[in-house]
Write an enzyme that holds these catalytic residues in place. Structure first.
Site, PDB file in Angstrom:
ATOM      1  N   ARG A  21       0.823  -1.210   0.000  1.00 32.29           N
ATOM      2  CA  ARG A  21       0.000   0.000   0.000  1.00 32.29           C
ATOM      3  C   ARG A  21       0.853   1.254   0.000  1.00 32.29           C
ATOM      4  NH1 ARG A  21      -4.521  -2.081   4.240  1.00 32.29           N
ATOM      5  NH2 ARG A  21      -5.773  -3.208   2.706  1.00 32.29           N
ATOM      6  N   GLU A  33      -0.969  -8.834  -5.567  1.00 31.68           N
ATOM      7  CA  GLU A  33      -2.294  -9.368  -5.898  1.00 31.68           C
ATOM      8  C   GLU A  33      -2.237 -10.852  -6.243  1.00 31.68           C
ATOM      9  OE1 GLU A  33      -4.961  -8.040  -5.279  1.00 31.68           O
ATOM     10  OE2 GLU A  33      -4.463  -5.924  -5.049  1.00 31.68           O
ATOM     11  N   GLN A  38      -6.677 -16.071  -2.982  1.00 30.97           N
ATOM     12  CA  GLN A  38      -7.059 -17.186  -2.109  1.00 30.97           C
ATOM     13  C   GLN A  38      -6.082 -17.363  -0.951  1.00 30.97           C
ATOM     14  OE1 GLN A  38     -10.035 -19.509  -2.684  1.00 30.97           O
ATOM     15  NE2 GLN A  38     -10.324 -17.379  -3.241  1.00 30.97           N
ATOM     16  N   LEU A  76       3.304 -21.860  -0.192  1.00 29.84           N
ATOM     17  CA  LEU A  76       2.183 -20.930  -0.355  1.00 29.84           C
ATOM     18  C   LEU A  76       0.988 -21.574  -1.053  1.00 29.84           C
ATOM     19  CD1 LEU A  76       1.446 -18.071   0.406  1.00 29.84           C
ATOM     20  CD2 LEU A  76       2.380 -17.285  -1.776  1.00 29.84           C
ATOM     21  N   GLY A  77       1.252 -22.674  -1.790  1.00 30.49           N
ATOM     22  CA  GLY A  77       0.141 -23.361  -2.440  1.00 30.49           C
ATOM     23  C   GLY A  77      -0.278 -22.741  -3.761  1.00 30.49           C
ATOM     24  N   TYR A  78      -1.199 -23.435  -4.431  1.00 29.27           N
ATOM     25  CA  TYR A  78      -1.667 -22.986  -5.755  1.00 29.27           C
ATOM     26  C   TYR A  78      -0.488 -22.547  -6.614  1.00 29.27           C
ATOM     27  CZ  TYR A  78      -6.581 -23.240  -4.371  1.00 29.27           C
ATOM     28  OH  TYR A  78      -7.820 -23.677  -3.959  1.00 29.27           O
ATOM     29  N   TYR A 116     -10.715 -10.149 -11.315  1.00 33.21           N
ATOM     30  CA  TYR A 116     -10.412  -9.517 -10.027  1.00 33.21           C
ATOM     31  C   TYR A 116      -9.061  -8.783 -10.070  1.00 33.21           C
ATOM     32  CZ  TYR A 116      -8.260  -8.649  -5.692  1.00 33.21           C
ATOM     33  OH  TYR A 116      -7.579  -7.995  -4.711  1.00 33.21           O
ATOM     34  N   ASP A 134     -14.049  -9.832  -4.770  1.00 31.07           N
ATOM     35  CA  ASP A 134     -13.382 -11.003  -4.185  1.00 31.07           C
ATOM     36  C   ASP A 134     -14.276 -11.556  -3.075  1.00 31.07           C
ATOM     37  OD1 ASP A 134     -13.149  -9.151  -2.170  1.00 31.07           O
ATOM     38  OD2 ASP A 134     -11.160  -9.829  -1.563  1.00 31.07           O
ATOM     39  N   CYS A 188     -16.407  -6.919   8.695  1.00 29.15           N
ATOM     40  CA  CYS A 188     -17.524  -7.774   8.283  1.00 29.15           C
ATOM     41  C   CYS A 188     -16.989  -9.182   8.022  1.00 29.15           C
ATOM     42  CB  CYS A 188     -18.200  -7.194   7.043  1.00 29.15           C
ATOM     43  SG  CYS A 188     -19.836  -7.887   6.686  1.00 29.15           S
ATOM     44  N   CYS A 198     -20.351  -1.277  14.037  1.00 30.74           N
ATOM     45  CA  CYS A 198     -20.133  -1.211  12.590  1.00 30.74           C
ATOM     46  C   CYS A 198     -20.674   0.121  12.065  1.00 30.74           C
ATOM     47  CB  CYS A 198     -20.840  -2.373  11.908  1.00 30.74           C
ATOM     48  SG  CYS A 198     -20.873  -2.252  10.106  1.00 30.74           S
ATOM     49  N   CYS A 204     -27.727  -1.684   7.235  1.00 27.31           N
ATOM     50  CA  CYS A 204     -27.393  -3.018   6.718  1.00 27.31           C
ATOM     51  C   CYS A 204     -28.663  -3.881   6.667  1.00 27.31           C
ATOM     52  CB  CYS A 204     -26.348  -3.677   7.620  1.00 27.31           C
ATOM     53  SG  CYS A 204     -25.947  -5.368   7.140  1.00 27.31           S
TER      54      CYS A 204
END
Length: 346
Positions: A21, A33, A38, A76-78, A116, A134, A188, A198, A204
């Site tokens: 950021r 990203e 996931q 980390l997978g995938y 995304y 997402d 949330c 909130c 809401c």
DNA sequence: AAGGCGGGGAT
DNA sequence: ATCCCAGCCTT
């Protein structure tokens, strides 16, 4: 006040200080990203730091070997994310002269970049008003607007994308997108969201109707398959072993492992009979095989449970294509194998 | 439209 | 145990 104004205000007050950021450089944003697909921020953070450190530019990433990239990705997978990341880095570095695609449509052409990720990069880096959707966005929007369409149905995917598009702040699309996601991650939450404090609790829909725990609606999940893995861990008297590359499609493609006998059924009994036969044939003075773990390790993936047994083969035979054990940690392996290596060797 | 693809954290 | 996570790709 508007939904998006409240969220952007909340974001500026509550956002976590995360390294991606602090920049709008598309290389770093893209990297973050892909890593965060996931994957929770807590898990991805150390990997992001490692990648930035080892590959400070897209050219550094492009010039690496796929083995190096997969090694840094290990755990980390995938892993298709890492393979696609590397392939796209080469494309950007060598075909596009290092220049990132400059809009949503161009970004979408990169391997591993879908709706995304293209929306995220385009909005954050180029102020393009493309709404991200997402898992967090599904949850926040379904609850706030009381949308009960299943989020993993074709209808739901389009409905939520359209809704998000009507909500995006055209002056600060990147901040708006990040605000909804951060709000979903911190406030949330899936379980026990703190609706008492909130900033949206007066408007809401799901809170008003008392159906927060029911949202978002998701269609049934896939069932888990059980497989049986028997790994042959060779250890020679000269400290050599054998690793093989998983070249076929499927889990762990292009990662390394010990020679594997895989089956749909439990072949433990058969295996014990045959390995005793093998010992008698080869001769115990040259070759000894023992079971390492008495009870199978059950390695749980999202869609497979791997009942795994390691067999230790001590041998004084010289094998072709064997590697020295001191080099074993240079190879990218599934975490199942990496954990075994740490436990068994040295 | 459905299924495959990892590993870790929260409940 | 079950669900979820800054999803994407193939079939």
């Amino acid at each position: 006040m508007d939904f998006n104004k409240i969220l952007i205000r909340w974001f500026s007050d509550n956002k976590r200080d995360l390294p991606w950021r602090r920049t709008k450089n598309p290389y770093f944003v893209w990297l973050s990203e892909i890593i965060l697909q996931q994957t929770q921020v807590k898990q991805g953070l150390t990997y992001y730091e490692a990648f930035v450190n080892q590959f400070p530019s897209v050219f550094d990433l492009a010039n690496a070997t796929e083995n190096d990239v997969l090694k840094l990705w290990q755990g980390l997978g995938y892993y298709s994310r890492a393979r696609n990341l590397h392939a796209s880095a080469k494309h950007i570095a060598f075909n596009l002269n290092g220049a990132f695609p400059k809009n949503y449509n161009g970004l979408l052409e990169l391997k591993g970049v879908g709706d995304y990720t293209a929306s995220a990069i385009a909005s954050i880096c180029y102020n393009e008003p493309k709404a991200v959707v997402d898992g967090n966005v599904y949850r926040v929007l379904s609850r706030y607007f009381g949308v009960e369409t299943p989020i993993n149905s074709t209808k739901g995917i389009k409905e939520f994308k359209d809704l998000a598009t009507t909500l995006i702040d055209h002056n600060q699309p990147g901040d708006y997108n990040q605000a909804v996601m951060e709000f979903g991650a911190i406030q949330c939450k899936p379980k026990n969201p703190n609706c008492i404090k909130c900033p949206l609790n007066t408007s809401c829909k799901a809170l008003k109707d008392n159906i927060i725990p029911n949202l978002p609606v998701k269609l049934k999940t896939t069932k888990v398959k059980t497989k049986f893995f028997n790994y042959l861990v060779i250890k020679t008297n000269t400290q050599y072993t054998i690793l093989e590359k998983r070249t076929k499609k499927g889990i762990w493609q292009n990662l390394y492992q010990f020679p594997l006998i895989e089956s749909e059924q439990n072949i433990e009994e058969l295996f014990i009979r045959e390995h005793n036969t093998l010992k008698n044939i080869v001769g115990k003075e040259n070759f000894d095989i023992t079971k390492y773990n008495e009870k199978p390790y059950i390695h749980k993936l999202s869609h497979q449970h791997l009942h795994t047994t390691f067999w230790i083969i001590e041998s004084n035979i010289n094998y072709r294509d064997s590697i020295h054990i001191k080099n074993i940690r240079k190879y990218p392996t599934p975490i199942l194998i990496a954990n075994f290596i740490e436990e068994f060797f040295d």
